[in-house]
Scaffold this motif. Structure first.
Motif, PDB file in Angstrom:
ATOM      1  N   UNK A 262       0.778  -1.181   0.080  1.00  0.00           N
ATOM      2  CA  UNK A 262      -0.011  -0.024   0.045  1.00  0.00           C
ATOM      3  C   UNK A 262       0.801   1.162  -0.095  1.00  0.00           C
ATOM      4  N   UNK A 263       1.929   1.189   0.642  1.00  0.00           N
ATOM      5  CA  UNK A 263       2.894   2.438   0.966  1.00  0.00           C
ATOM      6  C   UNK A 263       3.457   2.782  -0.352  1.00  0.00           C
ATOM      7  N   UNK A 264       3.850   1.735  -1.143  1.00  0.00           N
ATOM      8  CA  UNK A 264       4.431   1.803  -2.306  1.00  0.00           C
ATOM      9  C   UNK A 264       3.506   2.273  -3.370  1.00  0.00           C
ATOM     10  N   UNK A 265       2.201   1.766  -3.382  1.00  0.00           N
ATOM     11  CA  UNK A 265       1.297   2.322  -4.385  1.00  0.00           C
ATOM     12  C   UNK A 265       1.049   3.718  -4.144  1.00  0.00           C
ATOM     13  N   UNK A 266       0.668   4.018  -2.980  1.00  0.00           N
ATOM     14  CA  UNK A 266       0.536   5.547  -2.510  1.00  0.00           C
ATOM     15  C   UNK A 266       1.717   6.443  -2.833  1.00  0.00           C
ATOM     16  N   UNK A 267       2.982   6.014  -2.730  1.00  0.00           N
ATOM     17  CA  UNK A 267       4.042   6.741  -3.006  1.00  0.00           C
ATOM     18  C   UNK A 267       4.192   7.047  -4.671  1.00  0.00           C
ATOM     19  N   UNK A 268       3.884   6.013  -5.201  1.00  0.00           N
ATOM     20  CA  UNK A 268       4.039   6.127  -6.693  1.00  0.00           C
ATOM     21  C   UNK A 268       2.933   7.246  -7.368  1.00  0.00           C
ATOM     22  N   UNK A 269       1.736   7.169  -6.636  1.00  0.00           N
ATOM     23  CA  UNK A 269       0.748   8.135  -6.939  1.00  0.00           C
ATOM     24  C   UNK A 269       1.338   9.468  -6.514  1.00  0.00           C
ATOM     25  N   UNK A 270       1.750   9.629  -5.592  1.00  0.00           N
ATOM     26  CA  UNK A 270       2.253  11.128  -5.058  1.00  0.00           C
ATOM     27  C   UNK A 270       3.437  11.656  -5.775  1.00  0.00           C
ATOM     28  N   UNK A 271       4.344  10.726  -5.891  1.00  0.00           N
ATOM     29  CA  UNK A 271       5.516  11.091  -6.732  1.00  0.00           C
ATOM     30  C   UNK A 271       5.872  10.761  -8.114  1.00  0.00           C
ATOM     31  N   UNK A 272       5.066   9.811  -8.665  1.00  0.00           N
ATOM     32  CA  UNK A 272       5.231   9.297 -10.211  1.00  0.00           C
ATOM     33  C   UNK A 272       6.510   8.880 -10.280  1.00  0.00           C
ATOM     34  N   UNK A 273       6.850   8.026  -9.487  1.00  0.00           N
ATOM     35  CA  UNK A 273       8.189   7.302  -9.361  1.00  0.00           C
ATOM     36  C   UNK A 273       8.204   5.808  -8.938  1.00  0.00           C
ATOM     37  N   UNK A 274       8.231   5.129 -10.174  1.00  0.00           N
ATOM     38  CA  UNK A 274       8.064   3.672  -9.821  1.00  0.00           C
ATOM     39  C   UNK A 274       9.325   2.911  -9.313  1.00  0.00           C
ATOM     40  N   UNK A 275      10.115   3.802  -8.745  1.00  0.00           N
ATOM     41  CA  UNK A 275      11.268   3.157  -8.104  1.00  0.00           C
ATOM     42  C   UNK A 275      10.838   2.672  -6.834  1.00  0.00           C
ATOM     43  N   UNK A 276       9.611   3.139  -6.140  1.00  0.00           N
ATOM     44  CA  UNK A 276       8.979   2.697  -4.866  1.00  0.00           C
ATOM     45  C   UNK A 276       9.050   1.359  -4.924  1.00  0.00           C
ATOM     46  N   UNK A 277       8.589   0.611  -6.140  1.00  0.00           N
ATOM     47  CA  UNK A 277       8.246  -0.641  -6.255  1.00  0.00           C
ATOM     48  C   UNK A 277       9.287  -1.580  -5.769  1.00  0.00           C
ATOM     49  N   UNK A 278      10.722  -1.098  -6.486  1.00  0.00           N
ATOM     50  CA  UNK A 278      11.768  -1.702  -6.199  1.00  0.00           C
ATOM     51  C   UNK A 278      12.282  -1.867  -4.715  1.00  0.00           C
TER      52      UNK A 278
END
Length: 86
Positions: A56-72
């Protein structure tokens, strides 16, 4: 979509859509716990909760920052959590 929906309805705790989202997310967390249990991971429910927070944190962070690095980053952290319970 469920996460964004609940954020939009944050001021309406009794809204039926929030309950639907809660049940859906709980079901996914339970499915993850079941998979972890079958895989022999100790404390599978606790581990699933920790992994779900990362997801959930990665999904929200991707939405906020537009940075898919949160997945890694979440993947690496998840591997550490799972390996600590094997």
């Amino acid at each position: 979509g469920y996460t964004r929906l609940v954020v939009e309805l944050a001021d309406l705790p009794g809204h039926p859509a929030r309950e639907i989202a809660r049940r859906h997310k709980s079901s996914l967390e339970k499915q993850l716990a079941d998979v972890l249990e079958v895989a022999g991971i100790a404390d599978s429910a606790e581990c699933a909760r920790e992994l779900w927070l990362l997801i959930e944190g990665a999904m929200v962070s991707i939405l906020i920052h537009g940075d898919r690095d949160y997945i890694g980053r979440a993947t690496r952290a998840g591997k550490l959590i799972v390996s600590s319970r094997q």
